[in-house]
Write an enzyme that holds these catalytic residues in place. Structure first.
Site, PDB file in Angstrom:
ATOM      1  N   SER A   1       0.803  -1.223   0.000  1.00 53.37           N
ATOM      2  CA  SER A   1       0.000   0.000   0.000  1.00 53.37           C
ATOM      3  C   SER A   1       0.839   1.278   0.000  1.00 53.37           C
ATOM      4  O   SER A   1       0.330   2.344  -0.329  1.00 53.37           O
ATOM      5  CB  SER A   1      -0.938   0.016   1.207  1.00 53.37           C
ATOM      6  OG  SER A   1      -0.217   0.166   2.413  1.00 53.37           O
TER       7      SER A   1
ATOM      8  N   LYS B   1       1.176   4.727   6.854  1.00 50.79           N
ATOM      9  CA  LYS B   1       0.614   5.551   5.776  1.00 50.79           C
ATOM     10  C   LYS B   1       1.298   6.918   5.815  1.00 50.79           C
ATOM     11  O   LYS B   1       2.088   7.217   6.717  1.00 50.79           O
ATOM     12  CB  LYS B   1      -0.903   5.758   5.952  1.00 50.79           C
ATOM     13  CG  LYS B   1      -1.738   4.493   6.022  1.00 50.79           C
ATOM     14  CD  LYS B   1      -1.809   3.734   4.710  1.00 50.79           C
ATOM     15  CE  LYS B   1      -2.671   2.481   4.837  1.00 50.79           C
ATOM     16  NZ  LYS B   1      -2.585   1.627   3.634  1.00 50.79           N
TER      17      LYS B   1
END
Length: 259
Positions: free
Chosen positions: A49, A111
């Site tokens: 991701s 993230k």
């Protein structure tokens, strides 16, 4: 009698030595615990991701002091009520952060922070807008996006520059992806808006917690800032013969900064 005395002395010394070793071991364990809790902690990247910034198989070092300390900073997860953070600092836009996933705090996710409290965030045709200002996108060729099974597919690479001037690479695998257009969201106090750099393969703040994403991330869930890649190994080789595994070490990524 002398034998008894000598025996007694031996037992006493042996007991003292055992206690000294136990205290030394306890001191080492305490030092490691404090270091992991207060300074930095290693983490492993299991998904794609955050490609191309982070690859599957990267070992990260997250520094804990930049954002202060809370229960999420502990090296072991204990179900304690959140009481805020000590020496709290708000991340900067562009920081790559490790945090406890709100859906299951035993899981650590990583993230990039793009939205701070009070910011208005929206995706328009795959481009990030912060307070109605677009993040600049500059084409940077084509890369390969890995998947969890060791395969890969072509991905367009861009240099994204946030309104505060921070630049980083992102992947876009397709146009008009399901998360390329989102409603505008205002980040509430005490929360962050985070995105994965692999924009078509990231369950981040664009995806609700109920749907398996992050939603708006509570700052109290922060573990620390991802500062360095300590090492990396290509998981695509795990199904190959053992004698090929050494070739999977990505030596060029060892001890490199996270940007």
């Amino acid at each position: 009698m002398s034998i008894d005395k000598m025996s007694g002395v031996t037992k006493t010394r042996s007991g003292s030595s055992w206690r000294a070793q136990a205290l030394q071991l306890a001191g080492i364990v305490a030092a490691v615990f404090i270091a992991k809790g207060a300074l930095a902690e290693p983490f492993y990247v299991p998904s794609g991701s955050m490609e191309p910034t982070l690859l599957i198989g990267d070992a990260l070092l997250a520094s804990k002091f930049p954002y202060g300390y809370g229960t999420s900073s502990l090296p072991i997860q204990i179900n304690l009520p959140e009481t805020g953070r000590v020496f709290a600092e708000t991340p900067k836009r562009g920081d790559v952060v490790v945090f406890r996933w709100p859906g299951d705090r035993s899981q650590a996710w990583v993230k990039r922070v793009v939205g701070l409290p009070g910011d208005r965030i929206q995706m328009r045709q795959g481009q990030l807008f912060i307070n109605d200002r677009p993040a600049e996108l500059k084409p940077d060729g084509v890369g390969r996006a890995e998947d969890d099974n060791g395969g890969s597919e072509p991905a367009y690479r861009y240099v994204e520059t946030l309104p505060n001037g921070v630049s980083h690479l992102i992947f876009k695998m397709r146009d008009n992806g399901p998360l390329d257009n989102t409603p505008e969201v205002k980040v509430p106090p005490g929360h962050l808006f985070v995105l994965g750099d692999n924009r078509d393969n990231s369950a981040d703040s664009r995806v609700s917690l109920r749907a398996g994403g992050v939603g708006l991330l509570p700052i109290d869930n922060l573990v620390g800032r991802a500062d360095a890649v300590l090492g990396s190994w290509d998981l695509g080789l795990r199904n190959q013969p053992v004698w090929t595994w050494l070739s999977g070490f990505r030596l060029a990524r060892f001890f490199t900064p996270v940007r």
